[in-house]
Motif scaffolding. Structure first.
Motif, short mmCIF file in Angstrom:
data_model
loop_
_atom_site.label_atom_id
_atom_site.label_comp_id
_atom_site.label_asym_id
_atom_site.label_seq_id
_atom_site.Cartn_x
_atom_site.Cartn_y
_atom_site.Cartn_z
N ARG A 398 0.80 -1.08 0.09
CA ARG A 398 0.08 -0.03 0.00
C ARG A 398 0.68 1.19 -0.06
N PHE A 399 0.33 2.20 -0.76
CA PHE A 399 1.14 3.55 -0.80
C PHE A 399 0.23 4.42 -0.32
N LEU A 400 0.92 5.28 0.76
CA LEU A 400 -0.01 6.45 1.33
C LEU A 400 0.92 7.63 1.27
N PRO A 401 1.02 7.98 0.04
CA PRO A 401 2.19 9.40 0.19
C PRO A 401 1.31 10.51 0.85
N ALA A 402 2.17 11.46 1.38
CA ALA A 402 1.48 12.87 1.66
C ALA A 402 0.60 13.84 0.73
N LEU A 403 -0.35 14.32 1.01
CA LEU A 403 -0.92 14.74 -0.13
C LEU A 403 -0.20 15.97 -0.79
N THR A 404 0.91 16.46 0.22
CA THR A 404 1.67 17.63 -0.26
C THR A 404 2.98 17.10 -0.93
N ILE A 405 3.00 15.71 -1.28
CA ILE A 405 4.38 15.60 -2.16
C ILE A 405 4.52 16.10 -3.46
N SER A 406 5.53 16.28 -3.80
CA SER A 406 5.88 16.98 -5.10
C SER A 406 6.10 15.73 -6.10
N ASP A 407 5.62 16.19 -7.49
CA ASP A 407 5.70 14.86 -8.55
C ASP A 407 6.97 14.44 -8.52
N GLU A 408 8.02 15.46 -8.53
CA GLU A 408 9.40 14.93 -8.51
C GLU A 408 9.77 14.06 -7.50
N LEU A 409 9.24 14.23 -6.26
CA LEU A 409 9.81 13.27 -5.21
C LEU A 409 8.91 12.04 -5.37
N ALA A 410 7.62 12.05 -5.90
CA ALA A 410 6.96 10.84 -6.06
C ALA A 410 7.48 10.02 -7.04
N ASN A 411 7.89 10.91 -8.14
CA ASN A 411 8.73 9.88 -9.22
C ASN A 411 9.96 9.54 -8.81
N GLU A 412 10.62 9.92 -8.07
CA GLU A 412 11.95 9.49 -7.48
C GLU A 412 11.64 8.41 -6.69
N GLY A 413 10.84 8.55 -5.79
CA GLY A 413 10.43 7.08 -5.06
C GLY A 413 9.76 5.91 -5.82
N LEU A 414 9.34 6.16 -6.94
CA LEU A 414 8.57 5.26 -7.55
C LEU A 414 9.78 4.60 -8.41
N ASP A 415 10.64 5.45 -9.07
CA ASP A 415 11.93 4.87 -9.81
C ASP A 415 12.50 3.90 -8.64
N THR A 416 12.73 4.34 -7.38
CA THR A 416 13.58 3.54 -6.45
C THR A 416 12.75 2.30 -6.50
N PHE A 417 11.42 2.50 -6.13
CA PHE A 417 10.54 1.25 -5.87
C PHE A 417 10.67 0.15 -7.09
N THR A 418 10.61 0.77 -8.14
CA THR A 418 10.86 -0.03 -9.42
C THR A 418 12.21 -0.90 -9.57
N ASP A 419 13.28 -0.24 -9.09
CA ASP A 419 14.58 -0.64 -8.96
C ASP A 419 14.63 -1.77 -7.62
N LEU A 420 13.86 -1.42 -6.80
CA LEU A 420 13.82 -2.51 -5.67
C LEU A 420 12.97 -3.78 -6.23
N PHE A 421 12.00 -3.65 -6.78
CA PHE A 421 11.12 -4.67 -7.19
C PHE A 421 11.63 -5.61 -8.24
N LYS A 422 12.42 -5.08 -9.13
CA LYS A 422 13.19 -5.74 -10.19
C LYS A 422 14.34 -6.25 -9.27
N SER A 423 14.87 -5.93 -8.58
CA SER A 423 16.04 -6.35 -7.86
C SER A 423 15.71 -7.77 -7.28
N LEU A 424 14.21 -7.94 -6.90
CA LEU A 424 13.99 -9.08 -6.12
C LEU A 424 13.48 -10.18 -7.35
N VAL A 425 12.75 -9.69 -8.37
CA VAL A 425 12.05 -10.56 -9.21
C VAL A 425 12.90 -11.12 -10.49
N ASP A 426 14.06 -10.11 -10.73
CA ASP A 426 14.80 -10.66 -11.99
C ASP A 426 16.13 -11.22 -11.27
N ALA A 427 16.27 -11.35 -10.20
CA ALA A 427 17.56 -11.89 -9.64
C ALA A 427 17.77 -13.21 -9.99
#
Length: 427
Positions: A398-427
């Motif tokens: 579940r993702f519960l970001p603050a409603l004050t988060i910027s698009d820039e920070l949200a995308n940075e976090g989602l980029d990081t999440f994508t890297d994390l996800f792929k590190s586990l499933v593509d290993a």
């Protein structure tokens, strides 16, 4: 000071039942970012479980709290009340969905709010029974554990629970539980376990929180309203996790056009200061006798001041509309990931900024991928993320970001999440 040192100290003095997801000890936080005692930065996609909707330490909230502390910190609203509580009640009554005249009470926690809803409903109807739903979560007190529709970890080892609590299936389309089946189950309860004339209340989360972020279809909530009207049952909306702009409306019930009789408010109400409320139709709220409702810390003047500031921030910064934008951004990014891993990701769903990704094995909707979910949560801190899991089988991120988060920070976090996800499933 290190995280490991603090975790060792914590383990010695705090009971294991009050565990922590991450051995990460926060030193400071601002908006959507945290820094631990070792100076590491984290992007916070949990906001203290949907509490800091206006971000960590919003300046307006901080200033309101400081100003109130300069005046006084506590007198007990049931002994010597104060204007800040009256003003907050006025604003919550105004914000609650529906045209009925309403009143409010203040307590300290969401679980207390739920318990008081049941008390009020029983006082109003003179009845005993309460119907809740499978997968629902309503708190950790004895009564609210009974209402909660999941054993582990919330109810395991803690029985017996109060009687006259009944559960029905919650409609979940991606798991083939239809609205018709859920309503049929309620009718079956009326025939098998309790007469409708003995039911005081039906309590429902418009979006199940701990249950997996499944949104109740509008037709389901409308049907519950009809059942309650037909049988004189009080309809309780548990808006503890869904309230205060989280779902792209002030409260989630607004999506269905349904007015509940009573509703709970907590979590996002005050930016991290402990306060909760029940708001409901005046004739129902006034059923208990004077002195029958309350609590020493309910309606803390400091928390009331914080809550008033939160309401101002939501309005001034247009956070309800912002919630929709954030939800759309997360949905787009996570859906792109789903298209790459359709056998692992069953569903990406959101109502506003209440966002979920459900993980499965081999494309089988009934084979929950709990191990992968646990691995993602377990490794998130290494990637500088705060993530939470939920779901009947613990297989939903579940993702519960603050409603004050910027698009820039949200995308940075989602980029990081994508890297994390792929590190586990593509290993």
């Amino acid at each position: 000071m290190t995280n490991a040192n603090l975790q060792a100290r914590k383990t010695k003095v705090i009971a294991r039942g009050q565990g922590n997801v991450y051995p990460v000890y926060v030193e400071r936080a601002e908006n959507s970012e945290l820094w631990d005692v070792e100076g590491k930065r984290y992007i916070d996609f949990g906001t203290g479980i949907a509490v800091c909707n206006t971000g960590h330490s919003h300046p307006k909230v901080v200033n309101a709290v400081k100003e109130q502390l300069d005046k006084f910190s506590h007198t007990c609203v049931m002994v010597n009340p104060y204007e800040v509580a009256v003003e907050l009640a006025e604003k919550l009554v105004e914000a609650a969905p529906g045209e009925s005249d309403k009143k409010a009470i203040f307590v300290s926690t969401g679980a207390e709010a739920v318990e008081n809803c049941v008390k009020i409903a029983r006082a109003y109807t003179g009845r005993r029974g309460v119907i809740a739903f499978n997968g629902g979560f309503h708190g950790r007190t004895n009564l609210t554990m009974a209402l909660t529709g999941k054993i582990t970890p919330y109810k395991n080892l803690f029985g017996p629970f109060p009687g006259d609590i009944f559960h029905a299936p919650f409609p979940v389309a991606c798991h083939d539980i239809t609205v018709k089946e859920s309503l049929k189950a309620i009718e079956n309860l009326f025939k098998v376990d309790i007469a409708p004339t003995d039911v005081a209340a039906i309590i429902v989360e418009p979006v199940q929180g701990e249950g997996g972020f499944y949104a109740a279809p509008a037709e389901f909530l409308q049907a519950l309203r009809q059942i309650c009207d037909e049988h004189g049952i009080v309809l309780i909306a548990d808006e503890i996790q869904t309230g205060f702009g989280r779902t792209g409306k002030m409260f989630s019930f607004e999506h269905s056009g349904v007015e509940a009789d009573l509703m709970t408010m907590a979590k996002g109400i005050a930016g991290g200061f402990p306060i909760a409320a029940v708001v409901g139709k005046s004739d129902i709220m006034d059923a208990p006798l004077p002195g029958g409702l309350g609590g020493t810390y309910g309606g803390s003047p400091v928390a009331c001041a914080a809550a008033l500031a939160v309401l101002d921030v939501i309005k001034e910064e247009n956070l309800i509309e912002r919630s929709k934008q954030i939800g759309a951004l997360f949905n787009e990014r996570l859906s792109a990931l789903k298209s790459q891993y359709p056998d692992l990701i069953l569903d990406v769903r959101n109502q506003g900024s209440m966002i979920a990704m459900e993980l499965i094995v081999g494309g089988d909707s009934e084979h929950a991928n709990t191990p992968l979910t646990q691995a993602i949560i377990g490794k998130a801190a290494q990637y500088g993320l705060v993530l939470l899991a939920c779901g009947f089988y613990g297989n939903v991120i579940r993702f519960l970001p603050a409603l004050t988060i910027s698009d820039e920070l949200a995308n940075e976090g989602l980029d990081t999440f994508t890297d994390l996800f792929k590190s586990l499933v593509d290993a």
